[in-house]
Scaffold this active site. Structure first.
Site, PDB file in Angstrom:
ATOM      1  CG  HIS A 175      44.721  45.920  54.536  1.00 38.80           C
ATOM      2  ND1 HIS A 175      45.441  46.159  53.393  1.00 38.80           N
ATOM      3  CD2 HIS A 175      43.507  45.479  54.129  1.00 38.80           C
ATOM      4  CE1 HIS A 175      44.681  45.879  52.338  1.00 38.80           C
ATOM      5  NE2 HIS A 175      43.502  45.466  52.764  1.00 38.80           N
TER       6      HIS A 175
ATOM      7  CD  GLU B  97      41.821  41.556  53.118  1.00 36.81           C
ATOM      8  OE1 GLU B  97      40.704  41.835  52.660  1.00 36.81           O
ATOM      9  OE2 GLU B  97      42.704  42.396  53.324  1.00 36.81           O
TER      10      GLU B  97
ATOM     11  N   GLY C 183      42.698  43.780  45.134  1.00 39.26           N
ATOM     12  CA  GLY C 183      42.679  44.848  44.143  1.00 39.26           C
ATOM     13  C   GLY C 183      43.166  44.430  42.763  1.00 39.26           C
TER      14      GLY C 183
ATOM     15  CB  SER D  57      39.270  40.549  43.568  1.00 43.53           C
ATOM     16  OG  SER D  57      40.416  41.343  43.333  1.00 43.53           O
TER      17      SER D  57
HETATM   18  P1  PGA Z   1      39.647  44.468  47.223  1.00 46.30           P
HETATM   19  O1  PGA Z   1      40.362  44.775  48.618  1.00 46.30           O
HETATM   20  O2  PGA Z   1      38.261  43.972  47.537  1.00 46.30           O
HETATM   21  O3  PGA Z   1      39.639  45.780  46.487  1.00 46.30           O
HETATM   22  O4  PGA Z   1      40.472  43.428  46.546  1.00 46.30           O
HETATM   23  C1  PGA Z   1      40.158  43.951  49.728  1.00 46.30           C
HETATM   24  C2  PGA Z   1      40.916  44.526  50.887  1.00 46.30           C
HETATM   25  O5  PGA Z   1      42.008  45.059  50.675  1.00 46.30           O
HETATM   26  O6  PGA Z   1      40.466  44.461  52.045  1.00 46.30           O
END
Ligand code: PGA
Length: 253
Positions: free
Chosen positions: A98, A170, A176, A216
């Site tokens: 991650h 991602e 976030g 997000s």
């Molecule tokens: P988020 O995070 O949906 O809050 O953007 C996704 C993630 O970090 O896996």
């Protein structure tokens, strides 16, 4: 071929023991009577409640994953949790790589490769995260960055292990931040990655591989992202902490 559709909730460092149990139960209850035949719902809670949740007979619609494993087999690594330990509590999946692990814990490509090795040795399925920073996207170098991330940590695997790999795109600029990749941006990268896998392995490996989108993802944008041909589900952070939102995202798949 029909690829497995997956929604994974990454709870990160949120929810204490009791709150985790309550949220898992709430999600599970909301999933009753839904058609989940072709969908897997995976939750990655913190380590303190992983065993309890994984062992619960009530949470029959949910699978559980660890958010991380350590790259060494065992030993003097205070505070860390090994792949074998995760497997020993009946958990079959782990997230690896991650972007928060890369940013705050300096996880480099060689470390991620080791983690993948540990997972595979212990028969753990891997949700392997990759994605570019904002400056990589702006400089248009993101294809190269993404290719390097996948090559360096996964291309040593023999093709028979790829049924243990789930990929999660991602884009770091979308995690976030409230800013999400457009369906076209997600599809472009997912297709690029599927073609990359096909160029290294057989068509069958690329074809059966589930590639999730994360960053997000919310109830109001999930459906259009999931409609893209090569998007097979989502890795959900913030919105997985609210049962209603999370289940709406599952419904959108
Ligand atoms: P988020 O995070 O949906 O809050 O953007 C996704 C993630 O970090 O896996």
């Amino acid at each position: 071929m029909i690829r497995t559709k997956i929604i994974a909730g990454n709870w990160k460092m949120n929810n204490d023991f009791q709150a985790s149990i309550e949220l898992a139960e709430e999600i599970n209850t909301k999933l009753k009577n839904k058609d989940l035949e072709h969908k897997r719902i995976i939750i990655a809670p913190n380590f303190t409640c992983l065993q309890t949740l994984a062992a619960s007979k009530n949470l029959n619609h949910l699978e559980f994953a660890s958010q991380n494993i350590h790259q060494e087999i065992s030993g003097a690594y205070t505070g860390e949790v090994s792949a074998e330990m995760v497997k020993s509590i009946g958990v079959n999946t782990t997230i690896i790589g991650h972007s928060e692990r890369k940013k705050y814990f300096n996880e480099s490509a060689p470390i991620l490769k080791q983690k993948v090795e540990r997972a595979i040795e212990n028969n753990l399925e891997v949700i392997f995260c990759f994605g570019e920073l904002l400056e990589d996207r702006k400089s248009k170098k993101y294809f190269q960055i993404i290719e390097d991330q996948i090559r360096s940590s996964l291309f040593h695997l023999n093709h028979e292990y790829w049924n243990k790999i789930i990929l999660a795109y991602e884009p770091v600029w979308a995690i976030g931040t409230g800013e999400t990749a457009s369906p076209d941006q997600a599809q472009e990268v997912h297709k690029f990655v599927r073609d990359l896998i096909e160029s290294r392995y057989e068509n069958e490996v690329a074809d059966q591989l589930s590639i999730l989108y994360g960053g997000s993802c919310k109830p109001d944008n999930a459906e259009e992202i999931f409609n893209s041909l090569d998007v097979d589900g989502g890795l959900i952070g913030g919105a997985s902490l609210n049962a209603d939102d999370f289940v709406k995202i599952i419904d959108a798949l």
